[in-house]
Design a protein around this motif. Structure first.
Motif, mmCIF file in Angstrom:
data_model
loop_
_atom_site.group_PDB
_atom_site.id
_atom_site.type_symbol
_atom_site.label_atom_id
_atom_site.label_comp_id
_atom_site.label_asym_id
_atom_site.label_seq_id
_atom_site.Cartn_x
_atom_site.Cartn_y
_atom_site.Cartn_z
ATOM 1 N N VAL A 140 0.842 -1.200 0.000
ATOM 2 C CA VAL A 140 0.000 0.000 0.000
ATOM 3 C C VAL A 140 0.872 1.242 0.000
ATOM 4 O O VAL A 140 0.639 2.183 -0.772
ATOM 5 N N GLU A 141 1.899 1.262 0.826
ATOM 6 C CA GLU A 141 2.788 2.428 0.874
ATOM 7 C C GLU A 141 3.544 2.578 -0.441
ATOM 8 O O GLU A 141 3.748 3.695 -0.929
ATOM 9 N N LEU A 142 3.958 1.462 -1.017
ATOM 10 C CA LEU A 142 4.678 1.511 -2.285
ATOM 11 C C LEU A 142 3.779 2.064 -3.395
ATOM 12 O O LEU A 142 4.208 2.900 -4.200
ATOM 13 N N CYS A 143 2.540 1.657 -3.447
ATOM 14 C CA CYS A 143 1.601 2.162 -4.455
ATOM 15 C C CYS A 143 1.353 3.652 -4.263
ATOM 16 O O CYS A 143 1.219 4.397 -5.240
ATOM 17 N N GLU A 144 1.308 4.110 -3.013
ATOM 18 C CA GLU A 144 1.112 5.535 -2.750
ATOM 19 C C GLU A 144 2.303 6.330 -3.267
ATOM 20 O O GLU A 144 2.140 7.391 -3.879
#
Length: 133
Positions: free
Chosen positions: A118-122
């Motif tokens: 999720v953090e990587l996609c953000e």
């Protein structure tokens, strides 16, 4: 009979015969010149007809060439327009490539921190490359 004529009458007869011969010669010469000139006129007419036919043929060939030139000019215009569109598209692709390289370089310079998906996609979304799920 000629013996009974006077000298003056004989002279008149010779002059008249000479005059008649002169007129006949002049008429013959005139007829010759007229025939010669008529032949030249006919020859000139035939030559003019041949020239006219050649001119008509050359004009038809010239019209064909004008049509080909017009077609090729239209084709050249279309090709130039297509080339301009392709140049614009190429410039956009180059711009997109430069921007993507810059994004990759920025991403490499950032410190790696363990992160979840999720953090990587953000972070990718912040860089302009959102995740597709």
């Amino acid at each position: 009979m000629i013996k009974n004529l006077t000298t003056q009458t004989k002279i008149y007869i010779v002059i008249a015969a000479g005059f008649i011969a002169l007129i006949a010669g002049a008429a013959a010469w005139s007829n010759y010149r007229i025939r010669s000139l008529e032949n030249r006129v006919e020859s000139a007419k035939r030559s003019a007809d041949r020239s006219q036919q050649a001119a008509v043929q050359k004009e038809a060939e010239a019209e064909t060439h004008r049509q080909k030139i017009a077609y090729l000019e239209r084709l050249l215009g279309e090709t130039e327009q297509l080339a301009r569109k392709q140049d614009e598209k190429l410039e956009k692709l180059n711009s997109d490539s430069r921007r993507a390289r810059g994004d990759v370089d920025r991403a490499r310079r950032t410190r790696a921190v363990p992160a979840g998906a999720v953090e990587l996609c953000e972070k990718l979304a912040d860089l302009g490359h959102p995740c597709t799920r």
